[in-house]
Design an enzyme around this catalytic site. Sequence first.
Site, mmCIF file in Angstrom:
data_model
loop_
_atom_site.group_PDB
_atom_site.id
_atom_site.type_symbol
_atom_site.label_atom_id
_atom_site.label_comp_id
_atom_site.label_asym_id
_atom_site.label_seq_id
_atom_site.Cartn_x
_atom_site.Cartn_y
_atom_site.Cartn_z
ATOM 1 C CB SER A 110 29.869 44.416 25.934
ATOM 2 O OG SER A 110 28.515 44.667 25.728
ATOM 3 C CD GLN A 116 28.953 34.983 36.402
ATOM 4 O OE1 GLN A 116 29.083 34.114 35.542
ATOM 5 N NE2 GLN A 116 29.847 35.168 37.369
ATOM 6 N NE ARG A 117 26.378 35.100 28.746
ATOM 7 C CZ ARG A 117 26.635 34.558 27.576
ATOM 8 N NH1 ARG A 117 26.907 33.288 27.492
ATOM 9 N NH2 ARG A 117 26.582 35.280 26.481
ATOM 10 C CD GLU A 129 44.172 46.493 40.396
ATOM 11 O OE1 GLU A 129 44.158 47.312 41.318
ATOM 12 O OE2 GLU A 129 44.183 45.275 40.561
ATOM 13 C CB CYS A 177 38.005 42.766 42.374
ATOM 14 S SG CYS A 177 39.681 42.254 42.616
ATOM 15 C CB ILE A 178 34.113 44.148 38.582
ATOM 16 C CG1 ILE A 178 32.622 44.378 38.368
ATOM 17 C CG2 ILE A 178 34.749 43.592 37.345
ATOM 18 C CD1 ILE A 178 32.329 45.526 37.405
HETATM 19 N N1 ACO Z 1 30.072 33.947 27.701
HETATM 20 C C1 ACO Z 1 29.958 34.842 26.701
HETATM 21 N N2 ACO Z 1 29.714 36.161 26.895
HETATM 22 C C2 ACO Z 1 29.586 36.576 28.159
HETATM 23 C C3 ACO Z 1 29.690 35.696 29.260
HETATM 24 C C4 ACO Z 1 29.939 34.328 28.991
HETATM 25 N N3 ACO Z 1 30.042 33.437 29.973
HETATM 26 N N4 ACO Z 1 29.510 36.403 30.394
HETATM 27 C C5 ACO Z 1 29.297 37.684 30.027
HETATM 28 N N5 ACO Z 1 29.353 37.780 28.682
HETATM 29 C C6 ACO Z 1 29.168 38.996 27.884
HETATM 30 C C7 ACO Z 1 27.697 39.254 27.707
HETATM 31 O O1 ACO Z 1 27.215 38.647 26.553
HETATM 32 C C8 ACO Z 1 27.626 40.746 27.663
HETATM 33 O O2 ACO Z 1 27.893 41.262 26.395
HETATM 34 P P1 ACO Z 1 26.709 41.749 25.411
HETATM 35 O O3 ACO Z 1 25.741 42.527 26.244
HETATM 36 O O4 ACO Z 1 27.444 42.593 24.432
HETATM 37 O O5 ACO Z 1 26.127 40.493 24.882
HETATM 38 C C9 ACO Z 1 28.778 41.195 28.521
HETATM 39 O O6 ACO Z 1 29.664 40.094 28.614
HETATM 40 C C10 ACO Z 1 28.327 41.620 29.896
HETATM 41 O O7 ACO Z 1 27.333 40.767 30.355
HETATM 42 P P2 ACO Z 1 26.603 41.056 31.717
HETATM 43 O O8 ACO Z 1 25.426 40.134 31.815
HETATM 44 O O9 ACO Z 1 26.351 42.509 31.875
HETATM 45 O O10 ACO Z 1 27.742 40.652 32.739
HETATM 46 P P3 ACO Z 1 27.686 39.622 33.938
HETATM 47 O O11 ACO Z 1 26.640 40.021 34.919
HETATM 48 O O12 ACO Z 1 27.662 38.245 33.434
HETATM 49 O O13 ACO Z 1 29.083 39.952 34.649
HETATM 50 C C11 ACO Z 1 31.386 39.662 34.956
HETATM 51 C C12 ACO Z 1 30.286 40.013 33.954
HETATM 52 C C13 ACO Z 1 31.342 40.627 36.140
HETATM 53 C C14 ACO Z 1 32.751 39.777 34.314
HETATM 54 C C15 ACO Z 1 31.113 38.190 35.435
HETATM 55 O O14 ACO Z 1 31.290 37.326 34.355
HETATM 56 C C16 ACO Z 1 31.971 37.741 36.566
HETATM 57 O O15 ACO Z 1 31.734 38.076 37.720
HETATM 58 N N6 ACO Z 1 33.025 36.920 36.268
HETATM 59 C C17 ACO Z 1 33.879 36.357 37.274
HETATM 60 C C18 ACO Z 1 34.789 37.408 37.875
HETATM 61 C C19 ACO Z 1 35.525 38.184 36.803
HETATM 62 O O16 ACO Z 1 36.110 37.606 35.900
HETATM 63 N N7 ACO Z 1 35.522 39.526 36.959
HETATM 64 C C20 ACO Z 1 36.215 40.438 36.070
HETATM 65 C C21 ACO Z 1 37.648 40.461 36.423
HETATM 66 S S1 ACO Z 1 38.470 41.868 35.741
HETATM 67 C C22 ACO Z 1 38.480 43.004 37.017
HETATM 68 O O17 ACO Z 1 38.157 42.634 38.109
HETATM 69 C C23 ACO Z 1 38.838 44.418 36.766
#
Ligand code: ACO
Length: 572
Positions: A475, A436-437, A462, A428-429
């Site tokens: 990305s 975020q973002r 996973e 999980c991440i």
């Molecule tokens: N809308 C559009 N694009 C988004 C969004 C959003 N809400 N959030 C992230 N992105 C895109 C970004 O634009 C970026 O892409 P780019 O650099 O090509 O523009 C990319 O995703 C990563 O952005 P970061 O800022 O590095 O990521 P962030 O710190 O926001 O974390 C994460 C991403 C971990 C998935 C976060 O959204 C989160 O914690 N979500 C809730 C939990 C979740 O869904 N975790 C992943 C489950 S899958 C697994 O656990 C294996």
Amino acid sequence: MADSSVEIVEGCRLPVLRKNQENEDEWPLAEILSVKETIGRKLYYVHYIDFNKRLDEWVTPDRLDLKKLQFPKKEAKTPTKNGLSGSRPSSPERDVRKSLELNVQSQPSAPSRGKTLPTPKRKTESVPLATQVSPATPVPSLPGPAEASQASVYPAGRETFTPKSTREEHELTSITNGTTRRLIPSQPGRKRKANCGGTDEIIKVFQYNNSPRCATGCLPPGEDSQDSSDGIPSAPRMTGSLVSDRSHDDIVTRMKNIDCIELGRHRLKPWYFSPYPQELTTLPILYLCEFCLKYVKSLKCLQRHLVRMVTSTDLTNSGKVLHLEDSVHQFVVYLLFFQTKCNLRHPPGNEIYRKGTISFFEIDGRKNKSYSQNLCLLAKCFLDHKTLYYDTDPFLFYVMTEYDPKGFHIVGYFSKEKESTEDYNVACILTLPPYQRRGYGKLLIEFSYELSKVEGKTGTPEKPLSDLGLLSYRSYWSQTILEILMDLKSENGERPQITINEISEITSVKKEDVISTLQYLNLINYYKGQYILTLSEDIVEGHERAMQKRHLRIDPKCLHFTPKDWSKRGKW
Ligand code: ACO
Ligand code: ZN
């Protein structure tokens, strides 16, 4: 708009007013999941059909369009453990519910760990693919050697094996952005069957309009090219959870149960249900210690929890020993606080990385059970599609923090199985919403691959990935692979060459993910019997622009990590 003469019950569907991303009114169809009455006024908990569950909310009656009210069909009713009915929008999995039951009934402090349902593993052959070579071994996504040896030109379409993640990606692409990369059917007679070693794989067809160019991206001006921004969705998928099995939903776990969490200087609004003890779910704010993640019911309790323990250094006053009475008094205070107070100013475990203000702590789910369980409880507020278990022993948790004089503040984390038979390097991440973002998600991902590099393994997250997880991984993979390709130097005036295995070895990104990314970017082309990776000007420019914005990077020199052999018995 609600008419008091009509009783709106759970399972009813009707359009509900909400603001879209542009802050405009829209009336998507929603399902009533629950009804409550507060201060003589009814409130309805709605799930917007085809939207991600994190948008579910309590709404007032004036937001309901009763003219289009649909009552639940009898056969569509879904029994739940409470005997209530309702549709089955995205919801936590069965083990979450189990943990809820256990939590509510017995141990509030025994929550869960992050882990999904097992997904079938896909078998793929090893793949030598060159930017400009004839492949000797079959490539899952590409034609086999016999076909490759033909010197025909196949510039347009061909059928390709698409790993699951790619299927999700294309689904995502088409849903989020109608103008994103189009999957154009191949032209008749130009299709080439994929040699993918399995008949049940979905076949996708790509059309490639560019003529082959060198892998470093020299595109003659005026040529038709694939727009790099074209294929990259800019918004997350708004549809429901990736998990299709809805047979274990219940009305409790389908609804957010915590209204607000205070964590350090942040207030977080949970997106999903999390099995915190039921008595805490009625609080307007749940307070968490930002260092040990213990939850308490009031600010007062938190302040008491955070009172710093008296340490031996505190027993001296600027080098002078305090009066005996003072030190005895303080020692008593120390003893009193010893059991209940928190002296942590960082996560437990070992700090294995520090650069600038960013640190990573490695936490063993067996050695720091309470912290790990509290972390899982917090994470569940933002993770919908993961199954949770109580047992954190088989996991390591990598918590990323940002330092200031008050301590090491949690920004995000990922969990990782100590041993994974499926090459998972992340279970999980999560980036906490206030962070975020801003690039932290990709930093976490980059860190996970740095660990895999030290382990000498390739890894993959996973499955299933969430919508935001998929965006972030895609990305990261795209940028990582393009970085490698653009650094390739040509030898003797020849076009540079690289195999998929090599890309995978250099990056520790599992081969399937390399292939799906190349396909997603639409880089693979087949030309004169050879596979060619073609980097258009748009791709190159888009990549350079993105890399300029990517300030947060892992510096491998700052990582102090020695992998353990968890297969040895007794290690965990
Ligand atoms: N809308 C559009 N694009 C988004 C969004 C959003 N809400 N959030 C992230 N992105 C895109 C970004 O634009 C970026 O892409 P780019 O650099 O090509 O523009 C990319 O995703 C990563 O952005 P970061 O800022 O590095 O990521 P962030 O710190 O926001 O974390 C994460 C991403 C971990 C998935 C976060 O959204 C989160 O914690 N979500 C809730 C939990 C979740 O869904 N975790 C992943 C489950 S899958 C697994 O656990 C294996
Ligand atoms: Zn604490």
